[in-house]
Design a protein around this motif. Structure first.
Motif, short mmCIF file in Angstrom:
data_model
loop_
_atom_site.label_atom_id
_atom_site.label_comp_id
_atom_site.label_asym_id
_atom_site.label_seq_id
_atom_site.Cartn_x
_atom_site.Cartn_y
_atom_site.Cartn_z
N GLY A 1 28.39 2.43 63.61
CA GLY A 1 28.56 1.90 65.01
C GLY A 1 29.84 2.32 65.54
N LYS B 1 32.70 4.04 68.61
CA LYS B 1 32.59 4.93 69.51
C LYS B 1 31.89 6.33 69.02
N ALA C 1 29.35 6.82 66.88
CA ALA C 1 27.97 6.50 66.94
C ALA C 1 27.59 6.55 68.47
N ASP C 2 28.05 5.83 69.32
CA ASP C 2 27.54 5.89 70.63
C ASP C 2 27.51 7.08 71.33
N THR C 3 28.76 8.05 71.00
CA THR C 3 28.88 9.31 71.62
C THR C 3 27.64 10.19 71.11
N LEU D 1 24.84 9.11 70.05
CA LEU D 1 23.49 8.75 70.77
C LEU D 1 23.50 9.25 72.20
N ALA D 2 24.62 9.36 72.80
CA ALA D 2 24.69 9.56 74.33
C ALA D 2 24.18 11.12 74.28
N LYS E 1 20.59 11.85 73.67
CA LYS E 1 19.61 11.48 74.70
C LYS E 1 19.80 12.42 75.86
N ASP F 1 15.53 9.93 69.37
CA ASP F 1 16.56 8.62 69.50
C ASP F 1 17.31 8.38 68.00
#
Length: 194
Positions: A164, A166, A168-170, A172-173, A176, A182
């Protein structure tokens, strides 16, 4: 190539190189170009019949091997970083530090212009955090700070792909935005099943 005594290896060399190029052009995490990767060919078991050693069989297999070995290592993302040259009076320097800290930036050099109260700060700022930076900086310093940003280098994002944060968020963004499946791909997606 660190193999020893593998038959027919020169016959598949171009296919393996092609699979490597295909894999590094679109990596498994976000289908972005991979940089600074090295893969050692340890062992190869090839079919004796030449019909089963064609480019159509070897290239996708070598791509999956590159992906699975990357996923078992510690993959990460590189982000571009700006070099910011900021001119600011001494009385507004604290606000500049505050804005940079909020945006994961850091100052590494600070010089005073001789005979003036103006300071020149040199700072690194991730490009992802730079959107709206000038307006934010000017509003916090009363219009006294003047930044100028230019690309400087690539830097590894901190954190883990699987833990998780920054990185992992990047990922996933980006997935998407590109319309990919996903979630971060599982290792089992690239392993061969017999």
């Amino acid at each position: 190539d660190t193999t020893k005594g593998v038959n027919y290896l020169l016959e598949i060399k171009e296919s393996v190189v092609g699979g490597f190029a295909w894999a590094t052009q679109n990596g498994p995490l976000a289908e972005e170009q991979m940089r600074g990767c090295r893969f050692n060919l340890m062992d190869v078991v090839l079919h004796a019949d030449a019909i089963h050693r064609g480019m159509g069989q070897i290239m996708p297999t070598s791509r999956r091997v590159c992906f699975s070995s990357l996923m078992t290592a510690e993959p990460g993302l590189l982000e571009p970083v700006y070099l910011c040259n900021i001119s600011v009076p001494q009385d507004a320097m604290g606000n500049v530090y505050g804005v940079l800290t909020q945006r994961r930036g850091h100052v590494f050099s600070e010089e005073q212009r001789p005979g003036t109260p103006q300071m020149t700060l040199l700072a690194y700022l991730p490009v992802m955090e730079s959107f709206g930076f000038t307006a934010d900086l000017r509003s916090n310093t009363g219009g006294k700070a003047f930044p100028q940003c230019s690309f400087d280098h690539w830097e590894s994002m901190s954190g883990s792909v699987y833990g998780g944060g920054k990185v992992a968020d990047t990922i996933l963004a980006v997935r998407k935005r590109k319309g990919l499946k996903d979630g971060i791909p599982e290792l089992g997606q690239y392993l061969d099943k017999l």
